[in-house]
Scaffold this motif. Structure first.
Motif, PDB file in Angstrom:
ATOM      1  N   THR A   4      95.980  42.640  29.120  1.00 23.69           N
ATOM      2  CA  THR A   4      94.579  42.775  28.722  1.00 23.69           C
ATOM      3  C   THR A   4      94.059  44.182  29.050  1.00 23.69           C
ATOM      4  O   THR A   4      93.422  44.832  28.221  1.00 23.69           O
ATOM      5  N   SER A   5      94.363  44.658  30.224  1.00 25.97           N
ATOM      6  CA  SER A   5      93.923  45.993  30.632  1.00 25.97           C
ATOM      7  C   SER A   5      94.564  47.063  29.756  1.00 25.97           C
ATOM      8  O   SER A   5      93.922  48.035  29.346  1.00 25.97           O
ATOM      9  N   ALA A   6      95.852  46.876  29.461  1.00 27.43           N
ATOM     10  CA  ALA A   6      96.562  47.837  28.612  1.00 27.43           C
ATOM     11  C   ALA A   6      95.964  47.847  27.201  1.00 27.43           C
ATOM     12  O   ALA A   6      95.791  48.909  26.589  1.00 27.43           O
ATOM     13  N   SER A   7      95.623  46.674  26.691  1.00 27.36           N
ATOM     14  CA  SER A   7      95.028  46.588  25.352  1.00 27.36           C
ATOM     15  C   SER A   7      93.662  47.261  25.312  1.00 27.36           C
ATOM     16  O   SER A   7      93.341  47.998  24.371  1.00 27.36           O
ATOM     17  N   VAL A   8      92.851  47.043  26.321  1.00 30.63           N
ATOM     18  CA  VAL A   8      91.522  47.659  26.382  1.00 30.63           C
ATOM     19  C   VAL A   8      91.659  49.172  26.498  1.00 30.63           C
ATOM     20  O   VAL A   8      90.966  49.934  25.820  1.00 30.63           O
ATOM     21  N   PHE A   9      92.571  49.604  27.369  1.00 31.91           N
ATOM     22  CA  PHE A   9      92.801  51.041  27.545  1.00 31.91           C
ATOM     23  C   PHE A   9      93.252  51.683  26.235  1.00 31.91           C
ATOM     24  O   PHE A   9      92.750  52.728  25.826  1.00 31.91           O
ATOM     25  N   LEU A  10      94.193  51.068  25.536  1.00 36.49           N
ATOM     26  CA  LEU A  10      94.682  51.580  24.254  1.00 36.49           C
ATOM     27  C   LEU A  10      93.571  51.600  23.207  1.00 36.49           C
ATOM     28  O   LEU A  10      93.440  52.562  22.441  1.00 36.49           O
TER      29      LEU A  10
END
Length: 132
Positions: A4-10
């Motif tokens: 989830t964090s990686a998706s938001v960051f991307l």
């Protein structure tokens, strides 16, 4: 870093990249649409080159910068070219003192090449672009 964090960051990174690209494209688009108005005093319209040349030489002899361009098979002689209308109008006083007839003309263009030539003060190029 979880998914989830990686998706938001991307998503944030991609959003910033697209926003940056959009701003670059928008600034380029507005640059080409910039309107430039050139003010000038038209001195005469001539069918014969010898007459227009004589008019230009007379104006230069009196200390004016004079230019010509061709429109509808006529040679148009102009002077007092400026982006500032007041400067062109001020030049009319000297024209009147020298008993030279004139007509105030304005040419407005959104063309990038015309705008650049006017802003650079390349009036020879401006005259070429105004010709047929």
């Amino acid at each position: 870093m979880n998914k989830t964090s990686a998706s938001v960051f991307l998503a944030i990174i991609l959003d910033l990249i697209f926003a940056f690209l959009f701003l670059i494209l928008l600034s380029q688009w507005k640059g080409e649409e910039a309107e430039v108005t050139l003010h000038m005093n038209q001195i005469g319209m001539f069918k014969e080159t010898t007459n227009s040349t004589a008019c230009i030489e007379k104006l230069k002899g009196l200390g004016y910068e004079a230019y010509s361009y061709t429109k509808d098979d006529l040679i148009i002689v102009v002077t007092s070219l400026s982006l500032n209308e007041e400067e062109t109008i001020e030049a009319q006083k000297k024209l009147r003192e020298n008993q030279i007839s004139y007509i105030l003309k304005k040419v407005t263009s959104t063309g990038k090449q015309f705008s650049e030539a006017v802003l650079k003060g390349d009036m020879e190029m401006v005259m070429e672009l105004m010709s047929d």
